[in-house]
Design an enzyme around this catalytic site. Structure first.
Site, mmCIF file in Angstrom:
data_model
loop_
_atom_site.group_PDB
_atom_site.id
_atom_site.type_symbol
_atom_site.label_atom_id
_atom_site.label_comp_id
_atom_site.label_asym_id
_atom_site.label_seq_id
_atom_site.Cartn_x
_atom_site.Cartn_y
_atom_site.Cartn_z
ATOM 1 N N SER A 193 6.430 -1.223 -3.660
ATOM 2 C CA SER A 193 6.490 -1.143 -5.128
ATOM 3 C C SER A 193 7.965 -1.232 -5.509
ATOM 4 O O SER A 193 8.848 -1.163 -4.643
ATOM 5 C CB SER A 193 5.911 0.211 -5.530
ATOM 6 O OG SER A 193 6.473 0.702 -6.721
ATOM 7 N N TYR A 248 4.423 9.371 -5.364
ATOM 8 C CA TYR A 248 4.250 7.913 -5.280
ATOM 9 C C TYR A 248 5.550 7.268 -4.795
ATOM 10 O O TYR A 248 5.547 6.450 -3.872
ATOM 11 C CB TYR A 248 3.844 7.387 -6.658
ATOM 12 C CG TYR A 248 3.515 5.917 -6.725
ATOM 13 C CD1 TYR A 248 2.201 5.483 -6.568
ATOM 14 C CD2 TYR A 248 4.504 4.962 -6.963
ATOM 15 C CE1 TYR A 248 1.887 4.134 -6.648
ATOM 16 C CE2 TYR A 248 4.199 3.613 -7.040
ATOM 17 C CZ TYR A 248 2.890 3.199 -6.887
ATOM 18 O OH TYR A 248 2.582 1.864 -6.964
HETATM 19 P P1 NAP Z 1 -6.106 -0.458 -8.782
HETATM 20 O O1 NAP Z 1 -6.418 -1.585 -9.696
HETATM 21 O O2 NAP Z 1 -6.371 0.925 -9.225
HETATM 22 O O3 NAP Z 1 -6.883 -0.752 -7.405
HETATM 23 C C1 NAP Z 1 -6.833 0.177 -6.359
HETATM 24 C C2 NAP Z 1 -7.806 -0.260 -5.285
HETATM 25 O O4 NAP Z 1 -7.735 0.690 -4.212
HETATM 26 C C3 NAP Z 1 -9.260 -0.284 -5.755
HETATM 27 O O5 NAP Z 1 -9.932 -1.321 -5.083
HETATM 28 C C4 NAP Z 1 -9.787 1.071 -5.293
HETATM 29 O O6 NAP Z 1 -11.198 1.070 -5.195
HETATM 30 C C5 NAP Z 1 -9.058 1.174 -3.935
HETATM 31 N N1 NAP Z 1 -8.952 2.521 -3.382
HETATM 32 C C6 NAP Z 1 -8.384 3.614 -3.940
HETATM 33 N N2 NAP Z 1 -8.509 4.677 -3.116
HETATM 34 C C7 NAP Z 1 -9.159 4.231 -2.014
HETATM 35 C C8 NAP Z 1 -9.598 4.852 -0.810
HETATM 36 N N3 NAP Z 1 -9.416 6.153 -0.580
HETATM 37 N N4 NAP Z 1 -10.232 4.097 0.107
HETATM 38 C C9 NAP Z 1 -10.441 2.765 -0.108
HETATM 39 N N5 NAP Z 1 -10.054 2.131 -1.219
HETATM 40 C C10 NAP Z 1 -9.436 2.860 -2.171
HETATM 41 O O7 NAP Z 1 -4.562 -0.457 -8.345
HETATM 42 P P2 NAP Z 1 -3.538 -1.677 -8.153
HETATM 43 O O8 NAP Z 1 -2.618 -1.661 -9.306
HETATM 44 O O9 NAP Z 1 -4.247 -2.921 -7.774
HETATM 45 O O10 NAP Z 1 -2.732 -1.129 -6.886
HETATM 46 C C11 NAP Z 1 -2.882 -1.685 -5.593
HETATM 47 C C12 NAP Z 1 -1.667 -1.325 -4.747
HETATM 48 O O11 NAP Z 1 -0.515 -1.921 -5.349
HETATM 49 C C13 NAP Z 1 -1.378 0.172 -4.671
HETATM 50 O O12 NAP Z 1 -0.853 0.505 -3.414
HETATM 51 C C14 NAP Z 1 -0.307 0.362 -5.747
HETATM 52 O O13 NAP Z 1 0.470 1.487 -5.508
HETATM 53 C C15 NAP Z 1 0.463 -0.934 -5.578
HETATM 54 N N6 NAP Z 1 1.275 -1.331 -6.738
HETATM 55 C C16 NAP Z 1 0.728 -1.571 -7.951
HETATM 56 C C17 NAP Z 1 1.544 -1.995 -9.001
HETATM 57 C C18 NAP Z 1 1.020 -2.330 -10.366
HETATM 58 O O14 NAP Z 1 1.828 -2.617 -11.280
HETATM 59 N N7 NAP Z 1 -0.276 -2.328 -10.596
HETATM 60 C C19 NAP Z 1 2.912 -2.132 -8.785
HETATM 61 C C20 NAP Z 1 3.440 -1.866 -7.532
HETATM 62 C C21 NAP Z 1 2.611 -1.476 -6.512
HETATM 63 P P3 NAP Z 1 -12.090 2.439 -5.230
HETATM 64 O O15 NAP Z 1 -11.458 3.332 -6.247
HETATM 65 O O16 NAP Z 1 -13.463 1.966 -5.574
HETATM 66 O O17 NAP Z 1 -12.013 2.985 -3.844
#
Ligand code: NAP
Length: 255
Positions: free
Chosen positions: A147, A160
């Protein structure tokens, strides 16, 4: 000429592939020819996403339930993928949760929840898939998700930030241990993307305006903006690249 980005015949796992960034990367891998297993807890979202990705790409994408915060679940999941596809070449760890609170009132339970998903079980997923690859002589690709907070300290998300900083070192340490096996371990550092995770923050028009102003490219990322980097790090195109984090942030970290 050989297409060094081609993933035909490869089997990829995308943890957190049911929505958000994981889904965007799963589309990229399926488009490049990989058979993709997306994994998350929620069954309905998983099945819907797998059907959508298969239809959109004309490739193979299946959903398999996994709670990544359980080592026995991870082990059973890997066995299931092996029974279905016979190999694992690529792992992307994109599961994630966040708890936004000031450091002064951040509770022990909050810390454990965030760091379990964002760090501890990233390692155990890497370890179990890495061991699978090593035992079978597969020269695989492992991609962790960092991130902006792998590089900078953002407010009100202390666990985080600590986890994402550690992802950089976890990635380097594994890259060093597994280079002799031909396994590369890299990370992607996304900037700001509108997903379920960031919705509470980015739904505020004032925050959105400020962020768009700060991003040199003038817009937030779309999950598909990560597809190219994911395919690059998963393919022969990156065969001599390991232990790196690639920021895909529209230029946020430039200044
Ligand atoms: P998101 O839309 O909330 O998606 C998160 C995904 O992780 C969902 O598929 C969720 O499905 C799954 N998940 C959560 N807990 C889990 C568990 N215990 N076991 C298996 N699956 C699990 O979030 P996102 O924004 O795509 O984030 C994805 C990654 O990118 C994360 O590591 C986040 O920190 C990183 N990131 C995001 C951003 C951003 O701007 N969005 C920026 C930098 C980094 P379920 O809840 O159904 O399990």
């Amino acid at each position: 000429m050989k297409n060094i980005f081609d993933l035909t015949g490869k089997v990829a796992i995308v943890v957190g592939g049911s929505r958000g960034l994981g889904k965007g990367m799963a589309v990229g891998l399926a488009d490049a020819g990989a058979s993709v297993v997306i994994a998350s807890r929620g069954k309905e979202a998983l099945e819907a996403a797998a059907a959508e990705i298969s239809e959109q790409t004309g490739g193979t994408c299946v959903g398999m339930q996994l709670d990544v915060t359980s080592l026995p679940d991870i082990q059973a999941f890997i066995q299931k993928v092996d029974e279905r596809f016979g190999r694992i070449d690529i792992l992307i760890n994109s599961a994630g949760i966040n708890i936004r609170k000031s450091a002064q009132v951040f509770e022990e339970e909050d810390w454990d929840k965030v760091t379990d998903t964002q760090l501890k079980y990233v390692f155990f997923m890497d370890q179990q898939v890495g061991n699978y690859m090593i035992e079978r002589g597969i020269r695989g690709r492992i991609i962790n998700i960092g991130s902006l907070s792998s590089a900078i300290g953002l407010k009100n998300m202390v666990a985080y930030c600590a986890s994402k900083g550690a992802i950089v070192q976890l990635t380097k340490a594994l890259a060093n241990e597994w280079a002799p096996f031909g396994i590369t371990v890299n990370a992607i550092g996304p900037g700001y993307y509108f997903t379920e995770m960031t919705k509470p923050l980015l739904s505020d028009p004032e925050v959105m305006r400020k962020y768009q102003e700060k991003i040199p490219m003038g817009r937030l990322g779309n999950p598909e903006d990560l597809a190219g980097t994911a395919v690059y790090l998963a393919s022969d195109a990156s065969s001599y690249v390991t232990g790196q984090i690639v920021y895909v942030d529209g230029g946020w970290l430039i200044n």
